[in-house]
Design a protein around this motif. Structure first.
Motif, PDB file in Angstrom:
ATOM      1  N   LEU A   1       0.849  -1.195   0.000  1.00 53.06           N
ATOM      2  CA  LEU A   1       0.000   0.000   0.000  1.00 53.06           C
ATOM      3  C   LEU A   1       0.880   1.239   0.000  1.00 53.06           C
ATOM      4  N   ILE A   2       0.627   2.128  -0.953  1.00 54.74           N
ATOM      5  CA  ILE A   2       1.313   3.422  -1.030  1.00 54.74           C
ATOM      6  C   ILE A   2       0.270   4.506  -0.819  1.00 54.74           C
ATOM      7  N   CYS A   3       0.529   5.452   0.085  1.00 56.12           N
ATOM      8  CA  CYS A   3      -0.354   6.600   0.319  1.00 56.12           C
ATOM      9  C   CYS A   3       0.471   7.875   0.287  1.00 56.12           C
ATOM     10  N   ASN A   4       0.068   8.807  -0.570  1.00 57.35           N
ATOM     11  CA  ASN A   4       0.751  10.092  -0.695  1.00 57.35           C
ATOM     12  C   ASN A   4      -0.261  11.225  -0.691  1.00 57.35           C
ATOM     13  N   GLU A   5       0.119  12.343  -0.118  1.00 53.31           N
ATOM     14  CA  GLU A   5      -0.728  13.525  -0.142  1.00 53.31           C
ATOM     15  C   GLU A   5      -0.431  14.404  -1.351  1.00 53.31           C
ATOM     16  N   SER A   6       0.454  13.964  -2.218  1.00 54.06           N
ATOM     17  CA  SER A   6       0.742  14.677  -3.465  1.00 54.06           C
ATOM     18  C   SER A   6       0.725  13.664  -4.590  1.00 54.06           C
ATOM     19  N   ASP A   7      -0.086  13.953  -5.610  1.00 50.54           N
ATOM     20  CA  ASP A   7      -0.238  13.008  -6.717  1.00 50.54           C
ATOM     21  C   ASP A   7       0.537  13.399  -7.973  1.00 50.54           C
ATOM     22  N   GLY A   8       1.373  14.429  -7.859  1.00 52.86           N
ATOM     23  CA  GLY A   8       2.182  14.841  -8.992  1.00 52.86           C
ATOM     24  C   GLY A   8       1.470  15.693 -10.016  1.00 52.86           C
TER      25      GLY A   8
END
Length: 120
Positions: A61-68
């Motif tokens: 699972l990868i979670c980021n608050e920035s999606d590029g």
């Protein structure tokens, strides 16, 4: 960076390098990365290491608050040396190259958040 462990009660804290994870093959059912892949050197190599330590059908699972996709987030890459913000397309491509089979992406377009669930 050399790995080291700190034993405290029932929890072992292990610090190491994601491009050379200090665990045996097929050790874990689940691996998560919250707000960290921005700093991983060489995504395919690092994702391959995650794949290696996952058991068959293990989940990453990868979670980021920035999606590029938010230009405003680039301020962080200018302030923090070595930081790179990836799009979901870039992350999915690296996961596929690292051997993950089933990959599902989830996003919040308003906040530019992203989560990816990849199965070995």
């Amino acid at each position: 960076m050399n790995a080291f462990a700190i034993k405290q009660g029932k929890c072992n804290v292990v610090q190491g390098d994601v491009s050379a994870i200090p665990f045996s093959d097929a050790t874990f059912d689940y691996v998560s990365a919250f707000e960290t892949v921005y700093f991983w050197p060489g995504l395919v190599k690092c994702f391959s290491e995650v794949n290696r330590v996952l058991k068959s059908e293990g989940i990453f699972l990868i979670c980021n608050e920035s999606d590029g996709t938010n230009a405003a987030d680039e301020k962080w890459t200018k302030m923090i040396n070595g930081m790179k913000i990836y799009t979901s397309k870039q992350l999915v491509a690296a996961l596929k190259e690292a051997g993950f089979t089933e990959i599902k992406t989830y996003s919040n377009a308003k906040n530019h958040w992203i989560s990816i669930v990849a199965t070995k």
